[in-house]
Design an enzyme around this catalytic site. Structure first.
Site, PDB file in Angstrom:
ATOM      1  N   THR A  15      -6.120  -3.537  -4.421  1.00 14.69           N
ATOM      2  CA  THR A  15      -7.205  -2.832  -4.107  1.00 14.69           C
ATOM      3  C   THR A  15      -7.158  -1.265  -3.784  1.00 14.69           C
ATOM      4  O   THR A  15      -7.995  -0.491  -3.983  1.00 14.69           O
ATOM      5  CB  THR A  15      -8.033  -3.557  -2.988  1.00 14.69           C
ATOM      6  OG1 THR A  15      -6.908  -3.460  -1.885  1.00 14.69           O
ATOM      7  CG2 THR A  15      -8.357  -4.897  -3.068  1.00 14.69           C
ATOM      8  N   LYS A  89       8.425  -5.038  -4.137  1.00 10.56           N
ATOM      9  CA  LYS A  89       9.838  -4.923  -4.405  1.00 10.56           C
ATOM     10  C   LYS A  89      10.720  -3.901  -3.980  1.00 10.56           C
ATOM     11  O   LYS A  89      10.003  -2.536  -3.898  1.00 10.56           O
ATOM     12  CB  LYS A  89      10.210  -5.238  -6.018  1.00 10.56           C
ATOM     13  CG  LYS A  89       9.825  -6.197  -6.752  1.00 10.56           C
ATOM     14  CD  LYS A  89      10.921  -7.059  -6.847  1.00 10.56           C
ATOM     15  CE  LYS A  89      10.525  -8.356  -7.560  1.00 10.56           C
ATOM     16  NZ  LYS A  89      11.658  -9.585  -7.558  1.00 10.56           N
ATOM     17  N   HIS A 107       1.713   2.133   3.783  1.00 14.83           N
ATOM     18  CA  HIS A 107       2.054   0.839   4.650  1.00 14.83           C
ATOM     19  C   HIS A 107       0.967   0.691   5.690  1.00 14.83           C
ATOM     20  O   HIS A 107       0.455   1.724   6.319  1.00 14.83           O
ATOM     21  CB  HIS A 107       3.270   1.344   5.260  1.00 14.83           C
ATOM     22  CG  HIS A 107       4.053   0.298   5.941  1.00 14.83           C
ATOM     23  ND1 HIS A 107       4.750  -0.705   5.322  1.00 14.83           N
ATOM     24  CD2 HIS A 107       3.959   0.091   7.286  1.00 14.83           C
ATOM     25  CE1 HIS A 107       4.943  -1.394   6.478  1.00 14.83           C
ATOM     26  NE2 HIS A 107       4.620  -1.009   7.596  1.00 14.83           N
TER      27      HIS A 107
HETATM   28  C1  GRF Z   1      -1.827  -2.597   1.426  1.00 19.66           C
HETATM   29  O1  GRF Z   1      -2.178  -3.005   2.926  1.00 19.66           O
HETATM   30  C2  GRF Z   1      -0.623  -1.634   1.712  1.00 19.66           C
HETATM   31  O2  GRF Z   1      -0.677  -1.144   2.696  1.00 19.66           O
HETATM   32  C3  GRF Z   1       0.546  -2.852   1.604  1.00 19.66           C
HETATM   33  O3  GRF Z   1       0.215  -3.554   0.591  1.00 19.66           O
HETATM   34  C4  GRF Z   1      -1.310  -3.934   0.803  1.00 19.66           C
HETATM   35  C5  GRF Z   1      -1.746  -3.806  -0.667  1.00 19.66           C
HETATM   36  O4  GRF Z   1      -2.861  -4.282  -1.012  1.00 19.66           O
HETATM   37  N1  GRF Z   1       1.783  -1.807   0.969  1.00 19.66           N
HETATM   38  P1  GRF Z   1      -3.540  -4.068  -2.411  1.00 19.66           P
HETATM   39  O5  GRF Z   1      -2.675  -4.753  -3.427  1.00 19.66           O
HETATM   40  O6  GRF Z   1      -3.675  -2.522  -2.779  1.00 19.66           O
HETATM   41  O7  GRF Z   1      -4.927  -4.491  -2.125  1.00 19.66           O
END
Ligand code: GRF
Length: 185
Positions: A15, A89, A107
């Protein structure tokens, strides 16, 4: 305006990738998404690559053969920034050193609090009142590189993992695009 070329690395629903693609359609956004890498073919986010006709590959960047292929491709495509968007990863040192200060990550916590996984669950368990998201440069230590931008949200007494995730992710989409604008401004 000449746009920088970006590669986005994903593992899951993508997303954030979707939000970055959307921003990149705005006339003054500084990057184009030219390449998408997933470490698994099960990543739902691959559909956004297909939908927008963006070249994509499934690679295991911890395997030398895939990594060398990736390095060659990145050079050929003149990629100048790598955006991690839910990439699950750990990147190896060779990768990080090669793209020093050119890899950014999003993050779901206010770093340096809650590095690693299960950030929503841990914040709720610790009865935090505030959390958020952080965009940062990637270095050799997990979730520890220089912070580019943070956005905060309040944790309400009725919040659970799902509602918190939804609130934080809504902030993430703006935070990631704003960070990229800041980097290239
Ligand atoms: C997000 O919440 C990001 O902060 C974390 O992993 C999640 C990924 O979500 N690193 P998406 O795949 O972008 O929906």
């Amino acid at each position: 305006m000449v746009r920088e070329k970006a590669c986005v690395l994903i593992s899951g629903s993508g997303t954030n990738l979707k939000a970055l693609i959307k921003s990149s359609r705005e006339y003054n956004f500084p990057i184009n998404i030219n390449y998408i890498i997933s470490n698994t073919k099960k990543a739902k986010g691959i559909k956004f690559a297909k939908l927008h006709n963006i070249p994509h590959r499934v690679l295991d960047l911890n395997k030398t053969i895939d990594l060398e292929f990736f390095f060659t491709d990145i050079k050929k495509k003149k990629i100048s920034i790598i955006c991690l968007a839910g990439y699950m990863k750990i990147l190896n040192k060779k990768f990080i050193n090669r793209f020093n200060k050119k890899i950014i990550n999003i993050h779901p916590s206010l770093l340096p609090k809650y590095k690693g996984l299960d950030t929503f669950q841990r914040a709720i368990k610790n009865k935090e009142k505030l959390t958020g998201c952080t965009v940062h440069y990637v270095n050799n230590k997990l979730d520890s590189g220089k912070i580019i931008l943070q956005k905060r949200i309040y944790i309400e007494p009725y919040d659970n993992e799902q509602t918190l995730k939804a609130k934080v992710q809504a902030k993430e989409y703006r935070a990631y695009s704003e960070s990229i604008i800041n980097i290239f401004r």
